[in-house]
Write a protein that holds these residues in place. Sequence first.
Motif, PDB file in Angstrom:
ATOM      1  N   HIS A 104      12.000   6.736  -2.050  1.00  0.00           N
ATOM      2  CA  HIS A 104      11.192   7.163  -0.903  1.00  0.00           C
ATOM      3  C   HIS A 104       9.789   6.627  -1.131  1.00  0.00           C
ATOM      4  N   PHE A 105       9.293   5.842  -0.178  1.00  0.00           N
ATOM      5  CA  PHE A 105       7.936   5.322  -0.236  1.00  0.00           C
ATOM      6  C   PHE A 105       7.154   5.853   0.952  1.00  0.00           C
ATOM      7  N   LYS A 106       5.877   6.149   0.729  1.00  0.00           N
ATOM      8  CA  LYS A 106       5.030   6.649   1.810  1.00  0.00           C
ATOM      9  C   LYS A 106       3.640   6.068   1.698  1.00  0.00           C
ATOM     10  N   GLY A 116       0.782  -1.232   0.000  1.00  0.00           N
ATOM     11  CA  GLY A 116       0.000   0.000   0.000  1.00  0.00           C
ATOM     12  C   GLY A 116       0.812   1.280   0.000  1.00  0.00           C
ATOM     13  N   LEU A 117       2.111   1.160  -0.267  1.00  0.00           N
ATOM     14  CA  LEU A 117       2.956   2.345  -0.309  1.00  0.00           C
ATOM     15  C   LEU A 117       2.974   2.929  -1.713  1.00  0.00           C
ATOM     16  N   VAL A 118       3.212   4.212  -1.788  1.00  0.00           N
ATOM     17  CA  VAL A 118       3.327   4.878  -3.084  1.00  0.00           C
ATOM     18  C   VAL A 118       4.733   5.457  -3.204  1.00  0.00           C
ATOM     19  N   LEU A 119       5.238   5.435  -4.413  1.00  0.00           N
ATOM     20  CA  LEU A 119       6.563   5.965  -4.681  1.00  0.00           C
ATOM     21  C   LEU A 119       6.493   7.490  -4.679  1.00  0.00           C
ATOM     22  N   GLN A 120       7.261   8.095  -3.808  1.00  0.00           N
ATOM     23  CA  GLN A 120       7.301   9.553  -3.752  1.00  0.00           C
ATOM     24  C   GLN A 120       8.488  10.083  -4.548  1.00  0.00           C
ATOM     25  N   MET A 121       9.594   9.331  -4.538  1.00  0.00           N
ATOM     26  CA  MET A 121      10.798   9.797  -5.218  1.00  0.00           C
ATOM     27  C   MET A 121      11.700   8.615  -5.535  1.00  0.00           C
ATOM     28  N   LYS A 122      12.377   8.671  -6.670  1.00  0.00           N
ATOM     29  CA  LYS A 122      13.400   7.693  -7.031  1.00  0.00           C
ATOM     30  C   LYS A 122      14.577   8.488  -7.579  1.00  0.00           C
ATOM     31  N   GLY A 147       5.311  10.236   7.277  1.00  0.00           N
ATOM     32  CA  GLY A 147       6.351   9.233   7.426  1.00  0.00           C
ATOM     33  C   GLY A 147       6.797   8.705   6.075  1.00  0.00           C
ATOM     34  N   ILE A 148       8.070   8.332   6.003  1.00  0.00           N
ATOM     35  CA  ILE A 148       8.655   7.840   4.746  1.00  0.00           C
ATOM     36  C   ILE A 148       9.591   6.674   5.057  1.00  0.00           C
ATOM     37  N   VAL A 149       9.489   5.633   4.252  1.00  0.00           N
ATOM     38  CA  VAL A 149      10.447   4.526   4.284  1.00  0.00           C
ATOM     39  C   VAL A 149      11.375   4.728   3.090  1.00  0.00           C
ATOM     40  N   GLU A 150      12.663   4.712   3.354  1.00  0.00           N
ATOM     41  CA  GLU A 150      13.648   4.848   2.289  1.00  0.00           C
ATOM     42  C   GLU A 150      14.280   3.487   2.017  1.00  0.00           C
ATOM     43  N   VAL A 151      14.536   3.225   0.748  1.00  0.00           N
ATOM     44  CA  VAL A 151      15.196   1.991   0.328  1.00  0.00           C
ATOM     45  C   VAL A 151      16.373   2.396  -0.543  1.00  0.00           C
TER      46      VAL A 151
END
Length: 106
Positions: A48-50, A29-35, A56-60
Amino acid sequence: MTEYEITVSNRQDGSAVAAVVNDVCMQEGLVLQMKTSLKKYPGCTHWHFKRPDARGIVEVTWWPEATEKSASRLWLSIHGNRQADWTFELMPKLKALIERQLSVSP
């Protein structure tokens, strides 16, 4: 900052890693905010996924050629200014799902 190291084979194809990261995060259910990439890690891919309805943001980060002395590296991170309850709850699940998918990828 909190980091979760993801186990990945040195033989892992970079496009397969990117596809697994995208697929797993979107299934959760996360959306890509930035690559993008990071100057600190030359040649890396950084996402960056949120959650669309929460802060809040999860970074990979995928660094296929970390250094001459170390193997490829893939990790999840949460920076202090981007944390939320859901980010900490989801990190172990994302780690497990990504590792499982990469273990069956060619």
